[in-house]
Write an enzyme that holds these catalytic residues in place. Structure first.
Site, PDB file in Angstrom:
ATOM      1  N   GLY A  14       5.666   1.040  15.374  1.00 33.45           N
ATOM      2  CA  GLY A  14       5.548   0.788  16.808  1.00 33.45           C
ATOM      3  C   GLY A  14       5.259   2.055  17.597  1.00 33.45           C
ATOM      4  N   ASN A  97      13.591 -11.262   8.017  1.00 35.96           N
ATOM      5  CA  ASN A  97      12.446 -11.160   8.922  1.00 35.96           C
ATOM      6  C   ASN A  97      11.972 -12.509   9.460  1.00 35.96           C
ATOM      7  OD1 ASN A  97      12.621  -8.444   8.739  1.00 35.96           O
ATOM      8  ND2 ASN A  97      10.764  -8.122   7.544  1.00 35.96           N
ATOM      9  N   ARG A 153      -7.096   1.672   2.219  1.00 35.53           N
ATOM     10  CA  ARG A 153      -6.494   2.341   1.060  1.00 35.53           C
ATOM     11  C   ARG A 153      -7.498   2.393  -0.097  1.00 35.53           C
ATOM     12  NH1 ARG A 153      -0.501  -0.496   1.830  1.00 35.53           N
ATOM     13  NH2 ARG A 153       0.420   1.293   2.885  1.00 35.53           N
ATOM     14  N   HIS A 177      -1.135 -10.013   0.997  1.00 35.65           N
ATOM     15  CA  HIS A 177      -0.706  -8.613   1.087  1.00 35.65           C
ATOM     16  C   HIS A 177       0.401  -8.376   0.064  1.00 35.65           C
ATOM     17  CE1 HIS A 177      -0.179  -4.696   2.729  1.00 35.65           C
ATOM     18  NE2 HIS A 177       1.047  -4.926   3.159  1.00 35.65           N
TER      19      HIS A 177
HETATM   20  P1  A3D Z   1      11.129   0.065  11.497  1.00 34.38           P
HETATM   21  O1  A3D Z   1      10.880   1.522  11.684  1.00 34.38           O
HETATM   22  O2  A3D Z   1      12.439  -0.360  10.959  1.00 34.38           O
HETATM   23  O3  A3D Z   1      10.849  -0.677  12.892  1.00 34.38           O
HETATM   24  C1  A3D Z   1      11.099  -2.024  13.085  1.00 34.38           C
HETATM   25  C2  A3D Z   1      11.639  -2.175  14.488  1.00 34.38           C
HETATM   26  O4  A3D Z   1      11.797  -3.570  14.749  1.00 34.38           O
HETATM   27  C3  A3D Z   1      13.018  -1.523  14.676  1.00 34.38           C
HETATM   28  O5  A3D Z   1      12.977  -0.594  15.749  1.00 34.38           O
HETATM   29  C4  A3D Z   1      13.929  -2.709  15.002  1.00 34.38           C
HETATM   30  O6  A3D Z   1      14.982  -2.398  15.885  1.00 34.38           O
HETATM   31  C5  A3D Z   1      12.932  -3.692  15.595  1.00 34.38           C
HETATM   32  N1  A3D Z   1      13.427  -5.068  15.641  1.00 34.38           N
HETATM   33  C6  A3D Z   1      14.228  -5.704  14.755  1.00 34.38           C
HETATM   34  N2  A3D Z   1      14.483  -6.962  15.174  1.00 34.38           N
HETATM   35  C7  A3D Z   1      13.811  -7.130  16.332  1.00 34.38           C
HETATM   36  C8  A3D Z   1      13.680  -8.201  17.247  1.00 34.38           C
HETATM   37  N3  A3D Z   1      14.283  -9.373  17.040  1.00 34.38           N
HETATM   38  N4  A3D Z   1      12.921  -8.010  18.348  1.00 34.38           N
HETATM   39  C9  A3D Z   1      12.296  -6.840  18.576  1.00 34.38           C
HETATM   40  N5  A3D Z   1      12.390  -5.784  17.745  1.00 34.38           N
HETATM   41  C10 A3D Z   1      13.138  -5.928  16.644  1.00 34.38           C
HETATM   42  O7  A3D Z   1       9.996  -0.572  10.533  1.00 34.38           O
HETATM   43  P2  A3D Z   1       8.443  -0.170  10.454  1.00 34.38           P
HETATM   44  O8  A3D Z   1       7.916   0.028  11.824  1.00 34.38           O
HETATM   45  O9  A3D Z   1       8.273   0.888   9.429  1.00 34.38           O
HETATM   46  O10 A3D Z   1       7.858  -1.528   9.814  1.00 34.38           O
HETATM   47  C11 A3D Z   1       7.855  -2.718  10.564  1.00 34.38           C
HETATM   48  C12 A3D Z   1       7.414  -3.905   9.717  1.00 34.38           C
HETATM   49  O11 A3D Z   1       6.055  -3.712   9.295  1.00 34.38           O
HETATM   50  C13 A3D Z   1       8.217  -4.109   8.423  1.00 34.38           C
HETATM   51  O12 A3D Z   1       8.474  -5.478   8.206  1.00 34.38           O
HETATM   52  C14 A3D Z   1       7.294  -3.556   7.344  1.00 34.38           C
HETATM   53  O13 A3D Z   1       7.541  -4.133   6.075  1.00 34.38           O
HETATM   54  C15 A3D Z   1       5.942  -3.959   7.888  1.00 34.38           C
HETATM   55  N6  A3D Z   1       4.798  -3.234   7.338  1.00 34.38           N
HETATM   56  C16 A3D Z   1       3.661  -3.950   7.132  1.00 34.38           C
HETATM   57  C17 A3D Z   1       2.553  -3.337   6.611  1.00 34.38           C
HETATM   58  C18 A3D Z   1       1.314  -4.143   6.380  1.00 34.38           C
HETATM   59  O14 A3D Z   1       0.326  -3.624   5.916  1.00 34.38           O
HETATM   60  C19 A3D Z   1       1.317  -5.562   6.691  1.00 34.38           C
HETATM   61  C20 A3D Z   1       2.571  -1.979   6.306  1.00 34.38           C
HETATM   62  C21 A3D Z   1       3.731  -1.273   6.541  1.00 34.38           C
HETATM   63  C22 A3D Z   1       4.860  -1.913   7.066  1.00 34.38           C
END
Ligand code: A3D
Length: 310
Positions: A14, A97, A153, A177
């Site tokens: 984010g 999730n 990638r 994915h």
């Molecule tokens: P992270 O840094 O933990 O950020 C996730 C954020 O979501 C945290 O700040 C949480 O507080 C917040 N959150 C949790 N519940 C809620 C809610 N109900 N409403 C609003 N915010 C909430 O994780 P990240 O940023 O590293 O990854 C986020 C997601 O992306 C994960 O599920 C990963 O597995 C996914 N991801 C996907 C890919 C793809 O290529 C699809 C690649 C990398 C990560």
């Protein structure tokens, strides 16, 4: 009027999304997180506002935990949810999730019903399916970001192996994915030259394998958490094509209704992204081997979707 981009989830991905959206001046940015993380996202937003004088952008960035603040968003990018830790596969995240995505979907439906929605939360294909079901949005309004990253990638590994510019590598990765994703070496070109004419089978197999495990390779190095720079950039590319009506053709997780022999599943396919959202899914004529790989990846996605019981 400036466009508005709402980021649901202000964690690792984010925060990079916010920075990239601001640097490209795609619009004003609202970062929304849970109440416990409202102050951290407000802090990140303030930090980014203070980067603006040297970053040369006028986008306004704010943090919140109140969904009212995403009202009128043109684009919503969702990363809310847990990422993987070492030893976990993406499906291990399902239980937690799915509840988060259902909650996010209800709120996006209420506060930003016209936004183009890009989902990143894992397990990706099932989370996009769930989001679409809960919101009831038209299919062109909802995509998942995965193939855009998986293809990036694949292209970067090829460039590293062949010692050529990544800019000259054109290729695509289809499917879910996860480890069943389907890179297509037969259709990959390097500056117009078919990959299969200049690279050995061993090299291609090595790159395909590394692409399928690329996310896991990074999770192992991090120990806790997963990739964030490249996923964020890949999502911004999709958002930019929508906001600027660029007409990029990008592998996105889109609803298939018969394409590739797949019905009623969100899965990675080549999509035309315009101001109408995911305007069109392109169907490629696959050979028998590729068709079998698509069947395998479809079954893997279907299994996870079935577990969602939605
Ligand atoms: P992270 O840094 O933990 O950020 C996730 C954020 O979501 C945290 O700040 C949480 O507080 C917040 N959150 C949790 N519940 C809620 C809610 N109900 N409403 C609003 N915010 C909430 O994780 P990240 O940023 O590293 O990854 C986020 C997601 O992306 C994960 O599920 C990963 O597995 C996914 N991801 C996907 C890919 C793809 O290529 C699809 C690649 C990398 C990560």
């Amino acid at each position: 009027m400036r466009k508005k981009i709402a980021l649901i989830g202000g964690g690792q991905i984010g925060q990079i999304l916010a920075m990239l959206a601001a640097q490209k001046e795609l619009g004003n940015v609202v970062i929304l997180d849970i109440p416990d993380f409202e102050n951290p996202v407000k802090g990140k937003a303030l930090d980014l506002m203070q980067m603006a004088p040297h970053g040369n952008y006028d986008s306004h960035i704010s943090g919140t935990s109140d969904y009212k603040d995403i009202k009128g968003a043109d684009v919503v990018i969702i990363t809310a949810g847990l990422p993987r830790k070492e030893g976990m596969n993406r499906e291990d995240l399902l239980k937690t999730n799915i509840e988060i995505i259902k909650n996010v979907a209800e709120n996006v439906k209420k506060y930003a019903p016209d936004a183009f929605c890009i989902i990143l939360t894992n397990p990706l294909d099932a989370m996009v399916y769930t989001f679409h079901k809960v919101t009831g949005f038209p299919k062109n309004q909802v995509v998942g970001m995965a193939g855009t990253l998986d293809t990036a990638r694949y292209r970067s590994f090829l460039a590293m192996e062949l010692g050529v510019s990544v800019a000259d590598i054109a290729g695509i990765v289809l499917g879910g994915h996860g480890p069943t994703m389907v890179p297509l070496p037969r259709l990959t070109t390097i500056g117009g030259v078919p990959l299969t004419e200049i690279a050995s089978k061993e090299l291609i197999d090595k790159v395909v394998k590394r692409t399928r495990e690329a996310g896991t390779e990074i999770v192992k190095l991090f120990g806790r958490g997963s990739a964030f720079f490249s996923p964020a950039k890949s999502a911004i590319v999709i958002a930019e094509s929508y906001l600027k009506d660029k007409g990029r053709v990008l592998p996105c997780t889109a609803l298939c209704e018969g394409e590739y022999g797949i019905d009623n599943l969100f899965i990675g396919v080549p999509c035309l992204i315009t101001a109408n959202g995911a305007e069109k899914v392109f169907e490629i004529e696959l050979n028998d081997e590729e068709k079998n790989l698509m069947k395998t990846t479809m079954n893997a996605v279907k299994k996870t979707v079935d577990e969602c019981k939605i």
